[in-house]
Design a protein around this motif. Sequence first.
Motif, PDB file in Angstrom:
ATOM      1  N   GLU A 214       7.372 -38.864 -94.410  1.00 32.62           N
ATOM      2  CA  GLU A 214       7.517 -40.233 -93.831  1.00 32.62           C
ATOM      3  C   GLU A 214       7.812 -41.205 -95.092  1.00 32.62           C
ATOM      4  O   GLU A 214       7.262 -41.168 -96.095  1.00 32.62           O
ATOM      5  N   PRO A 215       8.418 -42.200 -94.766  1.00 29.46           N
ATOM      6  CA  PRO A 215       8.454 -43.425 -95.592  1.00 29.46           C
ATOM      7  C   PRO A 215       7.168 -43.844 -96.229  1.00 29.46           C
ATOM      8  O   PRO A 215       6.068 -43.835 -95.515  1.00 29.46           O
ATOM      9  N   LYS A 216       7.231 -44.172 -97.520  1.00 29.98           N
ATOM     10  CA  LYS A 216       5.688 -44.504 -98.216  1.00 29.98           C
ATOM     11  C   LYS A 216       5.855 -45.912 -98.204  1.00 29.98           C
ATOM     12  O   LYS A 216       6.243 -46.790 -99.241  1.00 29.98           O
ATOM     13  N   ASN A 217       5.349 -46.608 -97.173  1.00 26.87           N
ATOM     14  CA  ASN A 217       5.314 -48.121 -96.961  1.00 26.87           C
ATOM     15  C   ASN A 217       4.208 -48.579 -97.075  1.00 26.87           C
ATOM     16  O   ASN A 217       3.932 -49.744 -96.615  1.00 26.87           O
ATOM     17  N   LEU A 218       3.171 -48.024 -97.459  1.00 27.83           N
ATOM     18  CA  LEU A 218       1.781 -48.491 -97.711  1.00 27.83           C
ATOM     19  C   LEU A 218       1.461 -48.763 -99.076  1.00 27.83           C
ATOM     20  O   LEU A 218       1.758 -47.790-100.042  1.00 27.83           O
ATOM     21  N   THR A 219       1.270 -50.111 -99.529  1.00 22.88           N
ATOM     22  CA  THR A 219       0.762 -50.356-100.904  1.00 22.88           C
ATOM     23  C   THR A 219      -0.521 -49.780-101.031  1.00 22.88           C
ATOM     24  O   THR A 219      -1.137 -49.198-100.688  1.00 22.88           O
ATOM     25  N   ALA A 220      -0.723 -49.585-102.526  1.00 22.26           N
ATOM     26  CA  ALA A 220      -2.134 -49.477-102.964  1.00 22.26           C
ATOM     27  C   ALA A 220      -3.183 -50.044-102.238  1.00 22.26           C
ATOM     28  O   ALA A 220      -4.493 -49.679-101.854  1.00 22.26           O
TER      29      ALA A 220
ATOM     30  N   GLU B 286       0.852 -42.462 -94.289  1.00 21.89           N
ATOM     31  CA  GLU B 286      -0.578 -42.339 -93.465  1.00 21.89           C
ATOM     32  C   GLU B 286      -0.793 -40.940 -93.895  1.00 21.89           C
ATOM     33  O   GLU B 286      -1.920 -40.568 -93.964  1.00 21.89           O
ATOM     34  N   ARG B 287       0.123 -39.967 -94.118  1.00 24.84           N
ATOM     35  CA  ARG B 287      -0.304 -38.695 -94.296  1.00 24.84           C
ATOM     36  C   ARG B 287      -1.075 -38.538 -95.599  1.00 24.84           C
ATOM     37  O   ARG B 287      -1.794 -37.654 -95.743  1.00 24.84           O
ATOM     38  N   ASP B 288      -0.436 -39.345 -96.657  1.00 23.82           N
ATOM     39  CA  ASP B 288      -0.800 -39.235 -98.055  1.00 23.82           C
ATOM     40  C   ASP B 288      -2.529 -39.609 -97.785  1.00 23.82           C
ATOM     41  O   ASP B 288      -3.307 -39.066 -98.460  1.00 23.82           O
ATOM     42  N   VAL B 289      -2.796 -40.734 -97.175  1.00 21.50           N
ATOM     43  CA  VAL B 289      -3.961 -41.168 -96.996  1.00 21.50           C
ATOM     44  C   VAL B 289      -5.091 -40.141 -96.312  1.00 21.50           C
ATOM     45  O   VAL B 289      -6.160 -40.109 -96.708  1.00 21.50           O
TER      46      VAL B 289
ATOM     47  N   TYR C 277     -17.260 -43.622-105.721  1.00 23.39           N
ATOM     48  CA  TYR C 277     -16.186 -44.279-105.652  1.00 23.39           C
ATOM     49  C   TYR C 277     -14.765 -43.426-105.682  1.00 23.39           C
ATOM     50  O   TYR C 277     -14.772 -42.220-106.077  1.00 23.39           O
ATOM     51  N   ILE C 278     -13.739 -43.712-104.963  1.00 22.47           N
ATOM     52  CA  ILE C 278     -12.405 -43.224-105.245  1.00 22.47           C
ATOM     53  C   ILE C 278     -11.363 -44.469-105.803  1.00 22.47           C
ATOM     54  O   ILE C 278     -11.358 -45.485-105.259  1.00 22.47           O
ATOM     55  N   LYS C 279     -10.822 -44.174-106.925  1.00 27.14           N
ATOM     56  CA  LYS C 279      -9.766 -45.118-107.591  1.00 27.14           C
ATOM     57  C   LYS C 279      -8.477 -44.803-107.048  1.00 27.14           C
ATOM     58  O   LYS C 279      -8.144 -43.552-106.999  1.00 27.14           O
ATOM     59  N   VAL C 280      -7.503 -45.659-106.378  1.00 27.06           N
ATOM     60  CA  VAL C 280      -6.125 -45.506-106.206  1.00 27.06           C
ATOM     61  C   VAL C 280      -5.492 -46.327-107.009  1.00 27.06           C
ATOM     62  O   VAL C 280      -5.572 -47.406-107.423  1.00 27.06           O
ATOM     63  N   ARG C 281      -4.492 -45.477-107.716  1.00 26.93           N
ATOM     64  CA  ARG C 281      -3.466 -45.783-108.731  1.00 26.93           C
ATOM     65  C   ARG C 281      -2.619 -47.203-108.089  1.00 26.93           C
ATOM     66  O   ARG C 281      -1.996 -47.197-107.137  1.00 26.93           O
ATOM     67  N   ALA C 282      -2.859 -48.423-108.875  1.00 23.31           N
ATOM     68  CA  ALA C 282      -2.639 -49.490-108.469  1.00 23.31           C
ATOM     69  C   ALA C 282      -0.901 -49.610-107.823  1.00 23.31           C
ATOM     70  O   ALA C 282      -0.393 -50.436-107.142  1.00 23.31           O
ATOM     71  N   ASP C 283      -0.037 -49.091-108.879  1.00 23.64           N
ATOM     72  CA  ASP C 283       1.446 -49.063-108.572  1.00 23.64           C
ATOM     73  C   ASP C 283       1.860 -47.976-107.708  1.00 23.64           C
ATOM     74  O   ASP C 283       3.109 -47.852-107.570  1.00 23.64           O
ATOM     75  N   ALA C 284       1.065 -47.152-107.103  1.00 27.02           N
ATOM     76  CA  ALA C 284       1.540 -46.220-106.219  1.00 27.02           C
ATOM     77  C   ALA C 284       1.754 -46.623-104.785  1.00 27.02           C
ATOM     78  O   ALA C 284       1.246 -47.593-104.306  1.00 27.02           O
ATOM     79  N   LEU C 285       2.754 -45.862-104.215  1.00 26.37           N
ATOM     80  CA  LEU C 285       3.202 -46.059-102.914  1.00 26.37           C
ATOM     81  C   LEU C 285       2.599 -44.841-101.732  1.00 26.37           C
ATOM     82  O   LEU C 285       2.519 -43.878-102.270  1.00 26.37           O
ATOM     83  N   PHE C 286       2.119 -45.092-100.628  1.00 25.28           N
ATOM     84  CA  PHE C 286       1.493 -43.930 -99.856  1.00 25.28           C
ATOM     85  C   PHE C 286       2.229 -44.127 -98.336  1.00 25.28           C
ATOM     86  O   PHE C 286       2.722 -45.259 -98.047  1.00 25.28           O
TER      87      PHE C 286
END
Length: 425
Positions: free
Chosen positions: A158-164, A215-218, A204-213
């Motif tokens: 699916e398109p990665k339309n979620l920001t960090a 819902e499947r990634d999450v 904690y969980i760190k998420v890379r600030a410049d990555a796109l996601f």
Amino acid sequence: MDEYQQTVRSLSDRIVAAQNPIRVLDAVKWDDSVKQAFLKAKGKEMPQVDRGYYQARPLAFDATAVKHEFQNIERDITRQLGQFNPVGQIMRRMCKEYRMVVRMLEARGTEDFGLISQELYGAASDAFHAGDPTLADLSMMLSDYLNNIDGRGDLKDEPKNLTAKDAVALLQGRLNRTFGEAEGTIRVFESDGIVADAAAGADYIKVRADALFNERDVRALEVHEGLVHVGTTLNGLNQPICTFLAKGPPSSTVTQEGLAILMEVIAFASYPSRLRKLTNRTRAIHMVEQGADFLQVFEFFREQGFDLSHSYGNASRVFRGSSPTGLPFTKDLSYLKGFIMIYNYIQLAVRKGKLEQIPLLFCGKTTLEDMRTLRQLVEEGLVVPPKYLPEQFRDLNALSAWMCFSNFLNHLSLDRIEADYANIL
């Protein structure tokens, strides 16, 4: 606690304190200037990383002092617990591993770095068992399977339309629901300083600030980083005596990552492009073990369809801590290697009726070879069972049924099945 328990707790706490300054990934990563210079040259020139590069970036701790401290702890374990005490044997092995980790970091940029990495994490040419395929064989086989289903429109990501920021909010809400009373103690936040899309710490969980996601990634991050990595850390922190279970030496990395990949599979959170990412990492490490340099690995990832930036990122994971013409950093073998080892362990536990040992995989940063000892330590009261368990491991009914079928299916010949089914498939 009685005197024996207090002795174990004291020695365990000393291990936790001694390993605290060691940050392997921080010590081996390449800074952004290396990437920018490589991209400026359009990927045609080797990254400017050698022994001197690492010497200009000294370790954040006194390596000699840390090695001496682990040697002193190991000596005190034997003095206070004896040579054959079960929990003492686990702690002594941890001390040896941490000393080896420090030696590996001291050898950054040299051939010894890669050799020690192979000793700690394994090599792609390692077989699982005598006569079995190697990790490299497994990665090629999986790549062939993935190639057979590649190009199907219904399997496209699916398109990665979620920001960090979107991913952080979504993941934080899911983890709050999952961990219940631990809500508020687990933080999810954006970070600029990581190579992977996400990384888990103690709470904690760190998420890379410049990555796109998408819902499947999450969902995969929830299962992999949350249910496994954060869950096992919390269970380790919940140990009143064997506090060392909150921290993981390299031997536990294989178990941890294997458990995380298995959880992705049985929770239906994995998908073909994620599996290809793991197989590509293994294939790249094998290429370097066979003599490939950075530019050749970079071109391999370009052939897999990655752009310049992502191809550099994937290749640099293989060479971090080493040099562009040196041996690989083999930590990324842990995913596929650990998955096979954990899967086989659970299969055998079901076959032999030892289901009670399966949830103990989650009682902290465990190592597969310690599982029988951990069961003994639970019975002695030195280790408490895991508090936080994924649903799939809390009720073992479905997992046991699956493994019973799997044990039978392993005896069937897939080549014979393929021949017999040729007219109907």
